[in-house]
Design an enzyme around this catalytic site. Structure first.
Site, mmCIF file in Angstrom:
data_model
loop_
_atom_site.group_PDB
_atom_site.id
_atom_site.type_symbol
_atom_site.label_atom_id
_atom_site.label_comp_id
_atom_site.label_asym_id
_atom_site.label_seq_id
_atom_site.Cartn_x
_atom_site.Cartn_y
_atom_site.Cartn_z
ATOM 1 N N ASP A 179 0.827 -1.207 0.000
ATOM 2 C CA ASP A 179 0.000 0.000 0.000
ATOM 3 C C ASP A 179 0.861 1.256 0.000
ATOM 4 O O ASP A 179 2.085 1.169 0.128
ATOM 5 C CB ASP A 179 -0.965 -0.009 1.207
ATOM 6 N N ASN A 234 -7.555 -1.756 13.921
ATOM 7 C CA ASN A 234 -8.973 -2.007 13.622
ATOM 8 C C ASN A 234 -9.168 -3.260 12.763
ATOM 9 O O ASN A 234 -10.245 -3.481 12.228
ATOM 10 C CB ASN A 234 -9.589 -0.787 12.932
ATOM 11 N N HIS A 286 -7.464 -3.956 9.975
ATOM 12 C CA HIS A 286 -7.165 -3.824 8.542
ATOM 13 C C HIS A 286 -5.925 -4.621 8.172
ATOM 14 O O HIS A 286 -5.027 -4.829 8.996
ATOM 15 C CB HIS A 286 -7.075 -2.359 8.089
ATOM 16 N N GLU A 296 -9.544 -1.330 4.885
ATOM 17 C CA GLU A 296 -10.160 -0.905 6.138
ATOM 18 C C GLU A 296 -11.452 -1.696 6.381
ATOM 19 O O GLU A 296 -11.974 -2.350 5.464
ATOM 20 C CB GLU A 296 -10.470 0.602 6.064
HETATM 21 C C1 GLP Z 1 -0.335 0.479 8.414
HETATM 22 C C2 GLP Z 1 -0.138 -0.400 7.207
HETATM 23 C C3 GLP Z 1 -0.458 -1.832 7.498
HETATM 24 C C4 GLP Z 1 0.212 -2.257 8.785
HETATM 25 C C5 GLP Z 1 -0.308 -1.431 9.915
HETATM 26 C C6 GLP Z 1 0.222 -1.835 11.266
HETATM 27 O O1 GLP Z 1 -1.632 0.942 8.543
HETATM 28 N N1 GLP Z 1 -0.917 0.023 6.089
HETATM 29 O O2 GLP Z 1 -0.014 -2.623 6.414
HETATM 30 O O3 GLP Z 1 -0.031 -3.612 9.013
HETATM 31 O O4 GLP Z 1 0.065 -0.093 9.657
HETATM 32 O O5 GLP Z 1 1.410 -1.147 11.566
HETATM 33 P P1 GLP Z 1 2.331 -1.482 12.800
HETATM 34 O O6 GLP Z 1 3.091 -2.689 12.428
HETATM 35 O O7 GLP Z 1 3.217 -0.276 12.934
HETATM 36 O O8 GLP Z 1 1.450 -1.685 13.962
#
Ligand code: GLP
Length: 256
Positions: free
Chosen positions: A88, A154, A156, A161
């Site tokens: 993404d 949440n 995702h 989302e």
């Molecule tokens: C972002 C990314 C996700 C990732 C999430 C969790 O929103 N788009 O792909 O899994 O963050 O991030 P973290 O690993 O910092 O908790």
């Protein structure tokens, strides 16, 4: 019926959890984020050795950082034929040009791993106006061999989302308030993105193999809800669709 810890984890800290649908999830419990990263890096390395031209899809966030560090300590790996994508990218807020006040996922991928590799790298940042074209490139390689995921607070995965359908395509998506808060600290901060582009659940779930990484107690509740074998997959928790995939490994540093 909720799954007991004993039912989830075997003596060696790894066990299969059958889901309601066709899938089955392998749970691996490690002691800390570094061990989670090492385990995941080992799986990426095996994938590359088994199939040097693998299509690999990588995540961003804090959770995968130890995995990238571990991969950088595997200089014998040959990435030359691999096809690398990431999940993404933020959509730059209108009117803002570089330098943006946040780190793009291209910058993240470059810094953490990709700039050190001789590989075929594909940046989503070049396709923020046409996410379908990026996803078409993934699928033109034959589809992902391995997708590595984190999980948002949440539920995702990538930026799919809550509300994302199982067959959702790559698209531009409005970030949930909770995501903006987790990722940027305060909702609606000027100059920060409110939208992103993401690979869709359809392509993610088409991967031959998926690894989901979750570290820190803060991820336990959402992960538990997502993987609960007694409830059906639900667009309200996009990660719950992993229950329907035949080859998912979930690596945590906490008990579920
Ligand atoms: C972002 C990314 C996700 C990732 C999430 C969790 O929103 N788009 O792909 O899994 O963050 O991030 P973290 O690993 O910092 O908790």
């Amino acid at each position: 019926m909720p799954v007991s810890r004993q039912a989830l984890f075997g003596a060696r800290g790894s066990k299969r959890m059958s889901s309601q649908e066709a899938g089955s999830i392998r749970l691996v419990r490690k002691n800390n984020p570094e061990a989670v990263g090492l385990e995941a890096a080992g799986m990426v390395a095996n994938q590359l050795v088994e199939k040097p031209d693998s299509t690999l899809v990588f995540p961003t966030g804090n959770t995968p950082l130890p995995m990238y560090k571990a991969l950088l300590h595997m200089p014998h790996l040959n990435w030359k034929k691999s096809r690398l994508f990431h999940l993404d990218e933020y959509v730059k807020p209108a009117g803002y040009n570089r330098p943006v006040p946040y780190e793009t996922y291209e910058d993240y991928m470059r810094r953490e791993l990709w700039d050190c590799l001789d590989a075929n790298k594909h940046y989503f940042s070049h396709y923020t106006d046409n996410p379908a074209a990026y996803e078409a490139q993934v699928n033109a390689t034959g589809g992902p061999d391995l997708v590595i995921l984190g999980i948002g607070a949440n539920g995702h995965i990538a930026f799919n989302e809550p509300g994302s359908a199982k067959d959702s395509p790559a698209r531009t998506i409005d970030l949930a308030d909770q995501t903006i808060l987790s990722n940027f600290g305060s909702v609606g901060k000027q100059g920060y993105p409110t939208q992103a582009v993401t690979l869709g659940l359809k392509t993610i779930l088409s991967a031959k193999r998926i690894i989901l990484l979750a570290t820190g107690e803060g991820k336990r509740d959402i992960l538990k809800r997502a993987l609960d074998p007694s409830t059906p997959a639900d667009p309200a928790i996009p990660a719950s669709f992993l229950k329907e995939h035949p080859n998912v490994t979930v690596i945590t540093d906490f008990d579920l």
